[in-house]
Design an enzyme around this catalytic site. Structure first.
Site, PDB file in Angstrom:
ATOM      1  N   GLU A  22      42.262  50.254  34.485  1.00  0.00           N
ATOM      2  CA  GLU A  22      43.074  51.119  33.649  1.00  0.00           C
ATOM      3  C   GLU A  22      43.623  52.270  34.481  1.00  0.00           C
ATOM      4  O   GLU A  22      42.991  52.708  35.427  1.00  0.00           O
ATOM      5  CB  GLU A  22      42.204  51.719  32.541  1.00  0.00           C
ATOM      6  CG  GLU A  22      42.194  50.944  31.265  1.00  0.00           C
ATOM      7  CD  GLU A  22      41.267  51.609  30.286  1.00  0.00           C
ATOM      8  OE1 GLU A  22      41.712  51.884  29.180  1.00  0.00           O
ATOM      9  OE2 GLU A  22      40.111  51.867  30.633  1.00  0.00           O
ATOM     10  N   ASP A  31      36.417  47.893  33.128  1.00  0.00           N
ATOM     11  CA  ASP A  31      36.525  49.039  32.231  1.00  0.00           C
ATOM     12  C   ASP A  31      35.591  50.116  32.757  1.00  0.00           C
ATOM     13  O   ASP A  31      34.371  49.954  32.755  1.00  0.00           O
ATOM     14  CB  ASP A  31      36.138  48.643  30.807  1.00  0.00           C
ATOM     15  CG  ASP A  31      36.217  49.828  29.867  1.00  0.00           C
ATOM     16  OD1 ASP A  31      37.341  50.226  29.533  1.00  0.00           O
ATOM     17  OD2 ASP A  31      35.163  50.363  29.496  1.00  0.00           O
ATOM     18  N   ASP A  90      32.950  48.219  25.513  1.00  0.00           N
ATOM     19  CA  ASP A  90      33.466  48.230  26.880  1.00  0.00           C
ATOM     20  C   ASP A  90      33.770  46.823  27.382  1.00  0.00           C
ATOM     21  O   ASP A  90      34.735  46.605  28.114  1.00  0.00           O
ATOM     22  CB  ASP A  90      32.467  48.916  27.809  1.00  0.00           C
ATOM     23  CG  ASP A  90      32.264  50.373  27.427  1.00  0.00           C
ATOM     24  OD1 ASP A  90      33.212  50.971  26.890  1.00  0.00           O
ATOM     25  OD2 ASP A  90      31.155  50.892  27.640  1.00  0.00           O
TER      26      ASP A  90
END
Ligand SMILES: [Zn+2]
Length: 396
Positions: A246, A154, A328
């Protein structure tokens, strides 16, 4: 007038005695590499104008002068590494140049016959001269480890990266630390006599000195950032077989002026680029989660998706199972779970010959979007992380 590199070079050879009688003092590569770049720029511009080229619009090439970035590419003639001390480079016309760093890594490969130099590019950047070699290399990459290990990453601003293993990579904030010095130098430059186009005033030597200092500081920040990202991407690729990240809309986030400096400072786009080429090299899969996958809002323990999660909520608290976890870390675990759940259907990547089997988008790979279709979100591009939509993409 022909716009091909060959045609431009022919025109130059006709005109050079008249327009530049001094041409013989430089290597002919100085002119031909400039013309080759011009031909590429013109081709890019014309294909962009006729709609054949994807991506952002390409403008007509701008004229260069000696104050823009100096660079020259040597493709023919005698150049390469010389000397037993591995500290010298030979360049056409220029001759022998001592290097600051040792060239032993490349020299060893050339001696062993596993590398062949194709071209050398000399560049002047922020007070230093660089030479970079384009090399044909026989790479001997280690085979990927057999045991499957998935890591979710992340990316953020507060800490540069949080891994699903719980490891936190701090954001070194090189730019923030340099800002104080940069502001001081900016004030100093404003007190000195810079160039003025209207009055034709030439910049003073001391103004130039300050500008050089500013450029050096920026280069230092950029190098420090690059170094940290390289270390992170290398460790991730070396220790895992699948890396899940991501799909961040970096360009969109850069349009948010409150976030722009921090995102540029973290270098997220660059991180993705490094991760991709390093993974391709060593047979590691990079799984890019869909941009609308609610990694922050999903509970990593029970899979319940929250409707709303403010960016200020640093601790994720689940209403249904009562887990309290760092925001996170929760997102990183969700990203890792994305592949762990779907890995049997994806299959092993070791057998894939080439290309990017790993660049599958989650929404298409693991099922249908049951909530609002992502398409309607494509309009609002400047959605920062954590303010993403809350639809469920997969049921775990
Ligand atoms: Zn839960």
């Amino acid at each position: 007038m022909s716009w091909s590199a060959y045609g431009l070079r022919k025109d130059w050879n006709h005109a050079k005695d008249e327009v530049a009688p001094w041409w013989g003092k430089n290597s002919k590569e100085a002119y031909s590499s400039g013309l080759a770049n011009l031909a590429t720029a013109l081709a890019n511009w014309s294909s962009s104008r006729s709609g054949k080229r994807k991506g952002p619009k390409v403008h007509f090439p701008r004229f260069k002068n000696k104050r823009t970035r100096l660079s020259c590419r040597f493709t023919t003639g005698a150049f390469g590494l010389v000397g037993a001390d591995r500290r010298h480079v030979k360049l056409p016309r220029i001759g022998l140049v001592r290097t600051h760093e040792s060239t032993r890594k490349l020299a060893r490969r050339i001696e062993a016959g596993t590398a062949r130099i194709r071209s050398a590019t000399v560049t002047f950047r922020s007070g230093r001269w660089f030479v970079s070699f384009s090399v044909d290399v026989v790479r001997s990459d280690p085979a990927p480890t057999l045991s499957e290990s998935v890591v979710g990453v992340d990316l953020g601003i507060k800490s540069l990266a949080v891994l699903s293993t719980g490891e936190v990579v701090q954001n070194p904030k090189h730019l923030e630390h340099a800002l104080k010095k940069l502001r001081r130098l900016g004030r100093q430059a404003s007190r000195r006599h810079g160039p003025d186009r209207r009055s034709g005033q030439q910049p003073s030597n001391r103004w130039r000195q300050t500008q050089a200092r500013i450029a050096r500081l920026h280069a230092y920040v950029a190098n420090a950032r690059q170094n940290g990202l390289h270390k992170l991407s290398t460790t991730l690729v070396c220790a895992n077989t699948v890396v899940v990240v991501e799909d961040l809309n970096v360009a969109g986030m850069m349009r948010n002026r409150r976030l722009a400096r921090h995102i540029a400072g973290a270098g997220m786009g660059e991180f993705r680029r490094q991760l991709k080429y390093k993974a391709d090299r060593s047979g590691v899969r990079v799984h890019v989660a869909d941009r609308w996958y609610p990694s922050s809002k999903t509970c990593s323990a029970c899979g319940v998706v929250k409707a709303k999660l403010r960016l200020s909520e640093r601790i994720f608290t689940c209403a249904s199972c009562g887990i309290r976890i760092d925001r996170d870390l929760n997102a990183a675990r969700n990203l890792a779970a994305l592949v762990e759940a779907s890995s049997p259907s994806c299959g092993a990547t070791e057998n894939e010959p080439d290309g990017n089997p790993c660049q599958t988008r989650t929404a298409r790979a693991t099922g249908t979007a049951t909530g609002r279709p992502p398409r309607e979100w494509r309009g609002s591009t400047s959605t920062p992380r954590g303010v993403d939509s809350g639809h469920v993409l997969h049921d775990s």
